[in-house]
Structure formats: structure tokens, C-alpha cells
Write a protein that holds these residues in place. Structure first.
Motif, PDB file in Angstrom:
ATOM      1  N   GLU A  90     -64.586  62.492 -54.277  1.00  0.00           N
ATOM      2  CA  GLU A  90     -65.025  63.846 -54.574  1.00  0.00           C
ATOM      3  C   GLU A  90     -66.487  64.055 -54.173  1.00  0.00           C
ATOM      4  O   GLU A  90     -67.296  63.126 -54.250  1.00  0.00           O
ATOM      5  CB  GLU A  90     -64.892  64.128 -56.077  1.00  0.00           C
ATOM      6  N   PRO A  91     -66.844  65.277 -53.754  1.00  0.00           N
ATOM      7  CA  PRO A  91     -68.257  65.580 -53.519  1.00  0.00           C
ATOM      8  C   PRO A  91     -69.058  65.350 -54.796  1.00  0.00           C
ATOM      9  O   PRO A  91     -68.547  65.551 -55.903  1.00  0.00           O
ATOM     10  CB  PRO A  91     -68.244  67.065 -53.133  1.00  0.00           C
ATOM     11  N   SER A  92     -70.291  64.924 -54.643  1.00  0.00           N
ATOM     12  CA  SER A  92     -71.095  64.587 -55.820  1.00  0.00           C
ATOM     13  C   SER A  92     -71.807  65.792 -56.413  1.00  0.00           C
ATOM     14  O   SER A  92     -71.982  65.883 -57.625  1.00  0.00           O
ATOM     15  CB  SER A  92     -72.120  63.509 -55.461  1.00  0.00           C
ATOM     16  N   GLY A  93     -72.277  66.703 -55.552  1.00  0.00           N
ATOM     17  CA  GLY A  93     -73.081  67.815 -56.040  1.00  0.00           C
ATOM     18  C   GLY A  93     -74.453  67.390 -56.513  1.00  0.00           C
ATOM     19  O   GLY A  93     -75.200  68.191 -57.073  1.00  0.00           O
ATOM     20  N   SER A  94     -74.789  66.118 -56.295  1.00  0.00           N
ATOM     21  CA  SER A  94     -76.079  65.579 -56.725  1.00  0.00           C
ATOM     22  C   SER A  94     -76.786  64.940 -55.541  1.00  0.00           C
ATOM     23  O   SER A  94     -76.192  64.730 -54.481  1.00  0.00           O
ATOM     24  CB  SER A  94     -75.883  64.526 -57.826  1.00  0.00           C
ATOM     25  N   ALA A  95     -78.045  64.608 -55.733  1.00  0.00           N
ATOM     26  CA  ALA A  95     -78.812  63.937 -54.687  1.00  0.00           C
ATOM     27  C   ALA A  95     -78.166  62.602 -54.337  1.00  0.00           C
ATOM     28  O   ALA A  95     -77.465  61.992 -55.152  1.00  0.00           O
ATOM     29  CB  ALA A  95     -80.247  63.727 -55.144  1.00  0.00           C
ATOM     30  N   PHE A  96     -78.441  62.130 -53.107  1.00  0.00           N
ATOM     31  CA  PHE A  96     -77.768  60.926 -52.609  1.00  0.00           C
ATOM     32  C   PHE A  96     -78.072  59.675 -53.422  1.00  0.00           C
ATOM     33  O   PHE A  96     -77.312  58.720 -53.412  1.00  0.00           O
ATOM     34  CB  PHE A  96     -78.128  60.686 -51.140  1.00  0.00           C
ATOM     35  N   ASN A  97     -79.202  59.660 -54.157  1.00  0.00           N
ATOM     36  CA  ASN A  97     -79.582  58.462 -54.919  1.00  0.00           C
ATOM     37  C   ASN A  97     -79.594  58.718 -56.410  1.00  0.00           C
ATOM     38  O   ASN A  97     -80.287  58.037 -57.167  1.00  0.00           O
ATOM     39  CB  ASN A  97     -80.944  57.953 -54.456  1.00  0.00           C
ATOM     40  N   SER A  98     -78.793  59.683 -56.856  1.00  0.00           N
ATOM     41  CA  SER A  98     -78.775  60.052 -58.266  1.00  0.00           C
ATOM     42  C   SER A  98     -78.100  58.984 -59.119  1.00  0.00           C
ATOM     43  O   SER A  98     -77.076  58.410 -58.753  1.00  0.00           O
ATOM     44  CB  SER A  98     -78.048  61.387 -58.442  1.00  0.00           C
ATOM     45  N   ALA A 104     -71.773  58.939 -66.996  1.00  0.00           N
ATOM     46  CA  ALA A 104     -70.644  59.736 -67.476  1.00  0.00           C
ATOM     47  C   ALA A 104     -69.321  59.241 -66.895  1.00  0.00           C
ATOM     48  O   ALA A 104     -68.279  59.344 -67.539  1.00  0.00           O
ATOM     49  CB  ALA A 104     -70.857  61.206 -67.132  1.00  0.00           C
ATOM     50  N   GLU A 105     -69.381  58.684 -65.678  1.00  0.00           N
ATOM     51  CA  GLU A 105     -68.156  58.282 -64.996  1.00  0.00           C
ATOM     52  C   GLU A 105     -67.976  56.771 -64.952  1.00  0.00           C
ATOM     53  O   GLU A 105     -67.261  56.235 -64.111  1.00  0.00           O
ATOM     54  CB  GLU A 105     -68.136  58.922 -63.600  1.00  0.00           C
ATOM     55  N   LYS A 106     -68.648  56.097 -65.877  1.00  0.00           N
ATOM     56  CA  LYS A 106     -68.429  54.670 -66.155  1.00  0.00           C
ATOM     57  C   LYS A 106     -68.575  53.776 -64.926  1.00  0.00           C
ATOM     58  O   LYS A 106     -67.765  52.890 -64.672  1.00  0.00           O
ATOM     59  CB  LYS A 106     -67.073  54.461 -66.821  1.00  0.00           C
ATOM     60  N   GLY A 107     -69.620  54.050 -64.146  1.00  0.00           N
ATOM     61  CA  GLY A 107     -69.960  53.169 -63.038  1.00  0.00           C
ATOM     62  C   GLY A 107     -69.104  53.319 -61.804  1.00  0.00           C
ATOM     63  O   GLY A 107     -69.186  52.487 -60.898  1.00  0.00           O
ATOM     64  N   ILE A 108     -68.288  54.374 -61.732  1.00  0.00           N
ATOM     65  CA  ILE A 108     -67.467  54.626 -60.543  1.00  0.00           C
ATOM     66  C   ILE A 108     -68.146  55.735 -59.734  1.00  0.00           C
ATOM     67  O   ILE A 108     -68.165  56.899 -60.159  1.00  0.00           O
ATOM     68  CB  ILE A 108     -66.038  55.077 -60.912  1.00  0.00           C
ATOM     69  N   PRO A 109     -68.714  55.423 -58.576  1.00  0.00           N
ATOM     70  CA  PRO A 109     -69.400  56.458 -57.781  1.00  0.00           C
ATOM     71  C   PRO A 109     -68.438  57.530 -57.304  1.00  0.00           C
ATOM     72  O   PRO A 109     -67.255  57.265 -57.070  1.00  0.00           O
ATOM     73  CB  PRO A 109     -69.971  55.673 -56.590  1.00  0.00           C
ATOM     74  N   ARG A 110     -68.953  58.742 -57.140  1.00  0.00           N
ATOM     75  CA  ARG A 110     -68.126  59.871 -56.744  1.00  0.00           C
ATOM     76  C   ARG A 110     -67.470  59.678 -55.380  1.00  0.00           C
ATOM     77  O   ARG A 110     -66.333  60.085 -55.167  1.00  0.00           O
ATOM     78  CB  ARG A 110     -68.966  61.149 -56.713  1.00  0.00           C
ATOM     79  N   ASN A 111     -68.195  59.104 -54.414  1.00  0.00           N
ATOM     80  CA  ASN A 111     -67.643  58.948 -53.073  1.00  0.00           C
ATOM     81  C   ASN A 111     -68.387  57.833 -52.344  1.00  0.00           C
ATOM     82  O   ASN A 111     -69.437  57.381 -52.816  1.00  0.00           O
ATOM     83  CB  ASN A 111     -67.698  60.273 -52.295  1.00  0.00           C
ATOM     84  N   PRO A 112     -67.870  57.350 -51.220  1.00  0.00           N
ATOM     85  CA  PRO A 112     -68.477  56.210 -50.538  1.00  0.00           C
ATOM     86  C   PRO A 112     -69.711  56.544 -49.715  1.00  0.00           C
ATOM     87  O   PRO A 112     -70.303  55.654 -49.110  1.00  0.00           O
ATOM     88  CB  PRO A 112     -67.356  55.702 -49.626  1.00  0.00           C
ATOM     89  N   PHE A 113     -70.129  57.812 -49.695  1.00  0.00           N
ATOM     90  CA  PHE A 113     -71.256  58.201 -48.859  1.00  0.00           C
ATOM     91  C   PHE A 113     -72.540  58.449 -49.638  1.00  0.00           C
ATOM     92  O   PHE A 113     -73.607  58.541 -49.045  1.00  0.00           O
ATOM     93  CB  PHE A 113     -70.895  59.434 -48.022  1.00  0.00           C
ATOM     94  N   ILE A 114     -72.466  58.597 -50.962  1.00  0.00           N
ATOM     95  CA  ILE A 114     -73.693  58.557 -51.739  1.00  0.00           C
ATOM     96  C   ILE A 114     -74.112  57.090 -51.845  1.00  0.00           C
ATOM     97  O   ILE A 114     -73.322  56.175 -51.609  1.00  0.00           O
ATOM     98  CB  ILE A 114     -73.524  59.196 -53.128  1.00  0.00           C
TER      99      ILE A 114
END
Length: 310
Positions: A90-98, A104-114
Motif C-alpha cells: 500500500e502507498p504510505s502517505g508518509s515521508a520515505f524515512n518515516s 501502529a502496524e507492528k513493524g510491517i512496512p507499508r511497501n518495499p519502496f519506503i
């Protein structure tokens, strides 16, 4: 209608040369802060093998997060769909290094590009080997898909990344606390910092994107690099997540899957039509190449290359 791509490229280069606002270089990484923002390059490769270049298309630059496309390809080759248990799509909607979403999402990054997602991908590429082996795997893969053995890792940039990458260290340790890192944080980060320090020219980068243009096939060998389904999924992630919190605007204005890096490069792929690389070191407020983004918008308008156009 036959497109005169070289004339289009020449026009884009001429417009870029007169731009007054060229953005701001990524000076928080010291080795990138000294790059001349006056530079601009573009390269387009088409399925018939034609290459159209302009400006500083032969100048190597640090591809930074554009490397995440190639690392993701390797990681999917290693673990397949199991990767999506550790990183989202999913898109993060946040800065690339946020750091914010990781709690909130228990250590699972939103996507592989952040950055957090790319660090997990580096952890996967490590496999059961050493960091130097994984770094070598990524570099060999990029040389293979670009058809150019002169692609290299800029050690000065890699060291600069390591010296200033405190937030990335925090991201990795945070994910380790949630059990989403299989290796030592230092080893995964070493892979990540070195892949970001890969140096390529626009021409080399456009060549490297050909397998995504060709539905997963490397045109040099005629053999599959990835399956067609996997190539399309990588492109989907590039469209929705490839420009961090500026991904929606890029899709709205350009309509082409693309992956940017804070070195000022962007790899953009029009399925079946073109693999494109642009580079200009000055960044916009979202951390994406200012002139590079504008150049791709002009190119899409001039060619009618848009994934939403039949």
C-alpha cells in the motif's frame, strides 16, 4: 503515427537548460550535497533496441532508491509471494524515512519502496549468506539487466550513507524489535547502503529497466528475468508507491510507473513501449527530482505514453 523521439528529447533538454528553479540537492548525505544541480540527463530505450539520449545522459550518478526496484526483483526471486508477509503493498502517505507507521502496524512496512520496506528487502536478499555476497548479487544483477559491466558501487557514497543513516538504523532496529528482521541489523543495513550507492548513467539505467518494459523478458537473452505477473506487480508498485508521499501527484501528472531516488534519478517504464531514465540532482519538496519529474510529464504529453491510455 511515428514519434520523433530524438526531437522530443532534444526539446526537453533545451527546456531543462533554461529552468531557474532546479530544486535542492540532498545535502543531508554529504557526498550528494556537492553534486552540481545544473546537470540534467535523459535516455529512452524502446523495444526495437533504439536508444535516444540527451544532456548529461552518460554521466554516472548515485541511483539511491531506484535500486529498490532491482533489489525487490531479487528478493521475489528468492522467496516469492512470501515476501508480502513481511512488507505490504500500500502507498504510505508518509515521508520515505518515516518511523510513525511502523508502531501502529507492528513493524510491517507499508511497501518495499519506503526505506523501512527496502531494509526488509535487503534482509531477504541476504538469505543465508554474508553481506558482501548479497551486495555482489545485487551489483551483478544490475550489470546483467543493463548489459553493462561497468556499473559500479561508489564506496564514498556508501560510506556517507552509513555515517549519516541514523534514521535508517532506527527503522531497522524497530523492525527487529517486532521480529521482522532475520539477520543482524548491521548486515542488512550494509547491503542497503551499498545498493543505494550504485552509480549509473541515464543510458545504463534505462537499459536496466528493459525487462520491466518487456513483460519480464531480458531482450539481450530472450529469457525471463521475472514472470509476466511479477513484472506487472513491480510496475504497479512503482506507479502507486514509487515517489513516496508524492506518488499520487506523479501518477496524476505523468501516468507512468516510476521509481525515484534522492540522487535525482527516476526510472520510468511504459509497458511495451519504453524504458526511460531521467536525472537532475535538485529535488522538490517530496524528495523527488524536480526537473526529472517535469521532464517526464512533458514526455508523457508529447508521446501520449500513459498507462491509462489505450
Amino acid at each position: 503515427m511515428t514519434l520523433d523521439l530524438q526531437s522530443i528529447v532534444d526539446g526537453i533538454v533545451s527546456e531543462a537548460a533554461t529552468a531557474q528553479d532546479r530544486g535542492k540537492v540532498a545535502d543531508y548525505i554529504p557526498s550528494l550535497g556537492c553534486i552540481d544541480p545544473a546537470q540534467f540527463g535523459i535516455a529512452i530505450v524502446t523495444p526495437d533496441g533504439s536508444v535516444h539520449t540527451g544532456g548529461d545522459a552518460a554521466v554516472p550518478f548515485s541511483i539511491q532508491s531506484v535500486s529498490k526496484v532491482f533489489a525487490l526483483t531479487l528478493a521475489l526471486g528468492k522467496v516469492g509471494g512470501d515476501l508480502w508477509q513481511r512488507v505490504g503493498v500500500e502507498p504510505s502517505g508518509s515521508a520515505f524515512n518515516s518511523v510513525v507507521q511502523l508502531e501502529a502496524e507492528k513493524g510491517i512496512p507499508r511497501n518495499p519502496f519506503i526505506n523501512a520496506g527496502a531494509i526488509v528487502v535487503s534482509d531477504v536478499v541476504l538469505g543465508s549468506g554474508e553481506s558482501r555476497d548479497a551486495i555482489g548479487d545485487i551489483l551483478r544483477f544490475v550489470r546483467f539487466v543493463s548489459g553493462d559491466g561497468s556499473v559500479f558501487i561508489d564506496s564514498a557514497v556508501a560510506n556517507s550513507e552509513a555515517d549519516t543513516g541514523f534514521r535508517n538504523v532506527a527503522l531497522a532496529n524497530y523492525m527487529r524489535a517486532f521480529g521482522n528482521m532475520a539477520h543482524r541489523v548491521d548486515d542488512a543495513l550494509k547491503v542497503y547502503f551499498h545498493q543505494c550507492a550504485i552509480a549509473m548513467s541515464c543510458r545504463q539505467l534505462a537499459m536496466a529497466g528493459r525487462y520491466l518494459m518487456m513483460d519480464g523478458i531480458n531482450p539481450d537473452t530472450g529469457r525471463a528475468v521475472v514472470t509476466p505477473v511479477r513484472a506487472r506487480r513491480i510496475l504497479s508498485l512503482m506507479l502507486t508507491c514509487g515517489h513516496y508521499d508524492g506518488s499520487g501527484e506523479f501518477a496524476f501528472r505523468v501516468g507512468i510507473p516510476g521509481k525515484s531516488g534522492v540522487g535525482g534519478g527516476i526510472l520510468a517504464v511504459v509497458p511495451g513501449k519504453a524504458s526511460i531514465a531521467v536525472w537532475s540532482p535538485g529535488l522538490n519538496a517530496r524528495g523527488n527530482s524536480k526537473l526529472g519529474s517535469e521532464a517526464l510529464e512533458r514526455l508523457a504529453a508529447a508521446t501520449n505514453w500513459n498507462v491509462f491510455t489505450a
